[in-house]
Design an enzyme around this catalytic site. Sequence first.
Site, mmCIF file in Angstrom:
data_model
loop_
_atom_site.group_PDB
_atom_site.id
_atom_site.type_symbol
_atom_site.label_atom_id
_atom_site.label_comp_id
_atom_site.label_asym_id
_atom_site.label_seq_id
_atom_site.Cartn_x
_atom_site.Cartn_y
_atom_site.Cartn_z
ATOM 1 C CG ASN A 35 -1.774 1.128 1.302
ATOM 2 O OD1 ASN A 35 -1.738 2.347 1.340
ATOM 3 N ND2 ASN A 35 -3.064 0.976 1.786
ATOM 4 C CG HIS A 54 0.566 6.267 4.951
ATOM 5 N ND1 HIS A 54 -0.181 7.330 5.243
ATOM 6 C CD2 HIS A 54 -0.133 5.176 5.521
ATOM 7 C CE1 HIS A 54 -1.319 6.661 5.892
ATOM 8 N NE2 HIS A 54 -1.197 5.579 5.859
ATOM 9 C CG HIS A 108 -8.230 4.305 1.073
ATOM 10 N ND1 HIS A 108 -8.510 3.830 2.470
ATOM 11 C CD2 HIS A 108 -9.571 4.303 0.762
ATOM 12 C CE1 HIS A 108 -9.799 4.289 2.727
ATOM 13 N NE2 HIS A 108 -10.354 4.580 1.851
ATOM 14 N NE ARG A 143 -8.413 7.248 4.618
ATOM 15 C CZ ARG A 143 -9.260 6.915 5.606
ATOM 16 N NH1 ARG A 143 -10.191 7.493 5.693
ATOM 17 N NH2 ARG A 143 -8.847 5.843 6.364
ATOM 18 N NE ARG A 182 -7.831 11.052 5.705
ATOM 19 C CZ ARG A 182 -8.479 10.630 6.871
ATOM 20 N NH1 ARG A 182 -7.630 9.838 7.560
ATOM 21 N NH2 ARG A 182 -9.565 11.045 7.201
ATOM 22 C CD GLU A 222 -7.173 -0.332 1.118
ATOM 23 O OE1 GLU A 222 -7.172 0.576 1.853
ATOM 24 O OE2 GLU A 222 -6.872 -1.658 1.587
ATOM 25 C CB THR A 225 -9.362 1.382 7.965
ATOM 26 O OG1 THR A 225 -9.179 2.252 6.568
ATOM 27 C CG2 THR A 225 -10.560 0.782 7.687
ATOM 28 C CD GLU A 270 -6.893 -6.478 3.024
ATOM 29 O OE1 GLU A 270 -6.228 -5.721 3.593
ATOM 30 O OE2 GLU A 270 -7.185 -6.135 1.642
ATOM 31 C CG HIS A 299 -5.440 -1.866 9.760
ATOM 32 N ND1 HIS A 299 -5.718 -1.029 8.926
ATOM 33 C CD2 HIS A 299 -5.298 -1.446 11.015
ATOM 34 C CE1 HIS A 299 -5.902 0.311 9.309
ATOM 35 N NE2 HIS A 299 -5.594 -0.073 10.550
#
Length: 250
Positions: free
Chosen positions: A10, A13, A46, A48, A52, A73, A104, A154, A197
């Site tokens: 992922n 970030h 993801h 959003r 962000r 996502e 999440t 998942e 996660h």
Amino acid sequence: MSAKLRLGVNIDHVATVRNARGGARPDPVRAALLAIEAGADGITAHLREDRRHIRDADIECLKAEISKPLNFEMAVTDEMLAIATRARPHACCLVPEKREERTTEGGLDVVGQKAALIPAIAKLKAAGCRISLFIEPDEAPIRVSKELGADIVELHTGTWCHAVEAGDAAKAEAEFQRLKAGAAFGASIGLEMHAGHGLDFETAEKLATVPEFVEFNIGHFLIGEAIFVGLPEAVRRMRASMDRGVAQRA
């Protein structure tokens, strides 16, 4: 059942760091390409509602430039459905989303939101996307996910990882057994089992011993570790941790 355990990286970030200053650097697409070169089997991003981290243009560039599957996502909203059906990623992972959350916080309530999920899943399937639902590792949401026509679930590993990090051995063991049972049940009814996660090298290695899992999606830890050792090395170390776990499978 394949012994290969895939790693999805992922890259959200990387975009978080970029957005802190504005501009184009660091480039999440470059991070995705480096992760793939280092052994990632796919890329997760993801998009959003509040943008962000990942932005719409990132999704377009990822689709155009990466050679591995893109796991998109998304919250179940009309806006995200429109973007997903236009972008047509390899898979769409439906997740809960609250604007005020940092990350999440748990699995999607597929039992309570079943009626709303049916048309959303139909649209995504019509666009050729595999359907993944990010859920808690309990029998009821797993069964409902199958009824909804999901290809994948998942399992949310955050509760387990937080217990491990806090040193709460009793809770960690209970949560690990919950994940094992959920993975076994999901696989028994024909779902492809993923997890993610909060996973780090140690928890990923332990969870990789569970034979039903075929993919982990890991982001925040890898991007943080990359500050110290570089992203390719962080991905290689994660791949090695997962492989050690797979080697212990009965």
